[in-house]
Design a protein around this motif. Structure first.
Motif, PDB file in Angstrom:
ATOM      1  N   GLN A  77      11.376  -5.494  32.487  1.00  0.00           N
ATOM      2  CA  GLN A  77      11.429  -6.906  32.117  1.00  0.00           C
ATOM      3  C   GLN A  77      10.031  -7.449  31.836  1.00  0.00           C
ATOM      4  O   GLN A  77       9.830  -8.196  30.875  1.00  0.00           O
ATOM      5  N   GLU A  78       9.061  -7.060  32.649  1.00  0.00           N
ATOM      6  CA  GLU A  78       7.683  -7.495  32.410  1.00  0.00           C
ATOM      7  C   GLU A  78       7.165  -6.978  31.067  1.00  0.00           C
ATOM      8  O   GLU A  78       6.458  -7.691  30.350  1.00  0.00           O
ATOM      9  N   ILE A  79       7.525  -5.761  30.729  1.00  0.00           N
ATOM     10  CA  ILE A  79       7.107  -5.185  29.447  1.00  0.00           C
ATOM     11  C   ILE A  79       7.756  -5.955  28.300  1.00  0.00           C
ATOM     12  O   ILE A  79       7.091  -6.330  27.330  1.00  0.00           O
ATOM     13  N   ALA A  80       9.059  -6.222  28.398  1.00  0.00           N
ATOM     14  CA  ALA A  80       9.763  -6.976  27.359  1.00  0.00           C
ATOM     15  C   ALA A  80       9.140  -8.366  27.200  1.00  0.00           C
ATOM     16  O   ALA A  80       8.884  -8.811  26.074  1.00  0.00           O
ATOM     17  N   ASP A  81       8.874  -9.049  28.307  1.00  0.00           N
ATOM     18  CA  ASP A  81       8.269 -10.388  28.267  1.00  0.00           C
ATOM     19  C   ASP A  81       6.862 -10.339  27.686  1.00  0.00           C
ATOM     20  O   ASP A  81       6.464 -11.212  26.917  1.00  0.00           O
ATOM     21  N   PHE A  82       6.103  -9.308  28.047  1.00  0.00           N
ATOM     22  CA  PHE A  82       4.735  -9.163  27.553  1.00  0.00           C
ATOM     23  C   PHE A  82       4.718  -9.080  26.028  1.00  0.00           C
ATOM     24  O   PHE A  82       3.982  -9.795  25.358  1.00  0.00           O
ATOM     25  N   TYR A  83       5.543  -8.193  25.471  1.00  0.00           N
ATOM     26  CA  TYR A  83       5.542  -8.043  24.020  1.00  0.00           C
ATOM     27  C   TYR A  83       6.095  -9.285  23.326  1.00  0.00           C
ATOM     28  O   TYR A  83       5.599  -9.664  22.259  1.00  0.00           O
ATOM     29  N   ALA A  84       7.085  -9.937  23.906  1.00  0.00           N
ATOM     30  CA  ALA A  84       7.602 -11.176  23.310  1.00  0.00           C
ATOM     31  C   ALA A  84       6.486 -12.216  23.218  1.00  0.00           C
ATOM     32  O   ALA A  84       6.343 -12.906  22.209  1.00  0.00           O
ATOM     33  N   GLY A  85       5.662 -12.317  24.241  1.00  0.00           N
ATOM     34  CA  GLY A  85       4.579 -13.293  24.244  1.00  0.00           C
ATOM     35  C   GLY A  85       3.381 -12.856  23.438  1.00  0.00           C
ATOM     36  O   GLY A  85       2.818 -13.632  22.659  1.00  0.00           O
ATOM     37  N   GLN A  86       2.956 -11.623  23.588  1.00  0.00           N
ATOM     38  CA  GLN A  86       1.742 -11.135  22.939  1.00  0.00           C
ATOM     39  C   GLN A  86       1.920 -10.847  21.457  1.00  0.00           C
ATOM     40  O   GLN A  86       0.973 -10.937  20.691  1.00  0.00           O
ATOM     41  N   ILE A  87       3.106 -10.486  21.063  1.00  0.00           N
ATOM     42  CA  ILE A  87       3.326 -10.102  19.672  1.00  0.00           C
ATOM     43  C   ILE A  87       3.827 -11.288  18.850  1.00  0.00           C
ATOM     44  O   ILE A  87       3.213 -11.669  17.865  1.00  0.00           O
ATOM     45  N   THR A  88       4.945 -11.877  19.238  1.00  0.00           N
ATOM     46  CA  THR A  88       5.514 -12.934  18.404  1.00  0.00           C
ATOM     47  C   THR A  88       4.757 -14.243  18.524  1.00  0.00           C
ATOM     48  O   THR A  88       4.454 -14.877  17.520  1.00  0.00           O
ATOM     49  N   SER A  89       4.441 -14.664  19.708  1.00  0.00           N
ATOM     50  CA  SER A  89       3.799 -15.968  19.894  1.00  0.00           C
ATOM     51  C   SER A  89       2.329 -15.940  19.528  1.00  0.00           C
ATOM     52  O   SER A  89       1.851 -16.769  18.775  1.00  0.00           O
ATOM     53  N   ALA A  90       1.608 -14.992  20.081  1.00  0.00           N
ATOM     54  CA  ALA A  90       0.153 -14.999  19.958  1.00  0.00           C
ATOM     55  C   ALA A  90      -0.358 -14.451  18.626  1.00  0.00           C
ATOM     56  O   ALA A  90      -1.409 -14.854  18.174  1.00  0.00           O
ATOM     57  N   LYS A  91       0.355 -13.533  18.021  1.00  0.00           N
ATOM     58  CA  LYS A  91      -0.207 -12.854  16.849  1.00  0.00           C
ATOM     59  C   LYS A  91       0.595 -13.022  15.567  1.00  0.00           C
ATOM     60  O   LYS A  91       0.228 -12.472  14.544  1.00  0.00           O
ATOM     61  N   GLY A  92       1.697 -13.727  15.614  1.00  0.00           N
ATOM     62  CA  GLY A  92       2.429 -14.011  14.387  1.00  0.00           C
ATOM     63  C   GLY A  92       3.376 -12.934  13.891  1.00  0.00           C
ATOM     64  O   GLY A  92       3.800 -12.980  12.744  1.00  0.00           O
ATOM     65  N   TRP A  93       3.715 -11.975  14.711  1.00  0.00           N
ATOM     66  CA  TRP A  93       4.701 -10.973  14.307  1.00  0.00           C
ATOM     67  C   TRP A  93       6.075 -11.644  14.277  1.00  0.00           C
ATOM     68  O   TRP A  93       6.356 -12.556  15.038  1.00  0.00           O
TER      69      TRP A  93
ATOM     70  N   PHE B  99      14.520  -0.575  26.500  1.00  0.00           N
ATOM     71  CA  PHE B  99      14.093  -1.735  25.716  1.00  0.00           C
ATOM     72  C   PHE B  99      13.683  -1.214  24.351  1.00  0.00           C
ATOM     73  O   PHE B  99      12.914  -0.267  24.250  1.00  0.00           O
ATOM     74  N   MET B 100      14.232  -1.810  23.290  1.00  0.00           N
ATOM     75  CA  MET B 100      13.891  -1.395  21.935  1.00  0.00           C
ATOM     76  C   MET B 100      13.826  -2.629  21.049  1.00  0.00           C
ATOM     77  O   MET B 100      14.808  -3.348  20.902  1.00  0.00           O
ATOM     78  N   LYS B 101      12.643  -2.879  20.502  1.00  0.00           N
ATOM     79  CA  LYS B 101      12.431  -4.010  19.600  1.00  0.00           C
ATOM     80  C   LYS B 101      11.581  -3.547  18.423  1.00  0.00           C
ATOM     81  O   LYS B 101      10.837  -2.577  18.520  1.00  0.00           O
ATOM     82  N   ALA B 102      11.675  -4.288  17.345  1.00  0.00           N
ATOM     83  CA  ALA B 102      10.848  -4.027  16.175  1.00  0.00           C
ATOM     84  C   ALA B 102      10.347  -5.362  15.644  1.00  0.00           C
ATOM     85  O   ALA B 102      11.016  -6.389  15.782  1.00  0.00           O
ATOM     86  N   TYR B 103       9.164  -5.319  15.054  1.00  0.00           N
ATOM     87  CA  TYR B 103       8.523  -6.526  14.550  1.00  0.00           C
ATOM     88  C   TYR B 103       7.878  -6.217  13.207  1.00  0.00           C
ATOM     89  O   TYR B 103       7.453  -5.095  12.951  1.00  0.00           O
ATOM     90  N   ASP B 104       7.774  -7.245  12.368  1.00  0.00           N
ATOM     91  CA  ASP B 104       7.083  -7.139  11.085  1.00  0.00           C
ATOM     92  C   ASP B 104       5.961  -8.161  11.039  1.00  0.00           C
ATOM     93  O   ASP B 104       6.073  -9.257  11.611  1.00  0.00           O
TER      94      ASP B 104
END
Length: 146
Positions: free
Chosen positions: A81-97, A111-116
């Motif tokens: 859960q911490e890993i999922a939350d980390f990427y949600a915050g660091q990737i989508t919010s902070a960097k615009g993915w 956990f499996m996610k993809a971002y563009d």
């Protein structure tokens, strides 16, 4: 194992946009992590080996250039859960993915996610190694561009 293969096929939905990428596309290391060392669990080692082999092939089918694919594997004491939350915050919010839809997210110890980000695509897979005889969380990332 079949479920893991199905999850890999789902990363086929990583379809980067045609435009160029602007801004920071770096991917931070997960929290409380170090480089993954195989040997803690044969099941975990097998899953990671399959991801390392198959994810780049699937990305290539969607025009991600093989020579641009950067793969990393980490071991972390953070929870799934911490890993999922980390990427949600660091990737989508902070960097615009932008999150790719139709990815499974977090379920049953995986956990499996993809971002563009423009023409750059990122796949993140993580598993709770403790459910497979290992310890902590193992995280796999693959990033490449069209």
């Amino acid at each position: 194992m079949h479920r893991v293969i199905v999850l890999l096929v789902l990363c086929a939905f990583v379809l980067a946009g045609c435009g160029g990428s602007t801004g920071d596309t770096s991917v931070p290391d997960p929290p409380k992590s170090s480089a993954f060392e195989p040997g803690g669990s044969a099941q975990v080692d097998t899953i990671i080996a399959q991801w390392q082999e198959q994810v780049p092939v699937v990305l290539g089918q969607y025009l991600i250039k093989p020579d641009t694919i950067e793969k990393k594997v980490y071991q972390s004491s953070a929870s799934l859960q911490e890993i999922a939350d980390f990427y949600a915050g660091q990737i989508t919010s902070a960097k615009g993915w932008v999150e790719v839809q139709r990815m499974p997210g977090q379920q049953a110890g995986l956990f499996m996610k993809a971002y563009d980000h423009g023409n750059v695509s990122l796949v993140i897979g993580a598993l709770d190694a403790s459910k497979l005889g290992g310890t902590g969380t193992v995280i796999y990332t693959a990033k490449g561009s069209k």
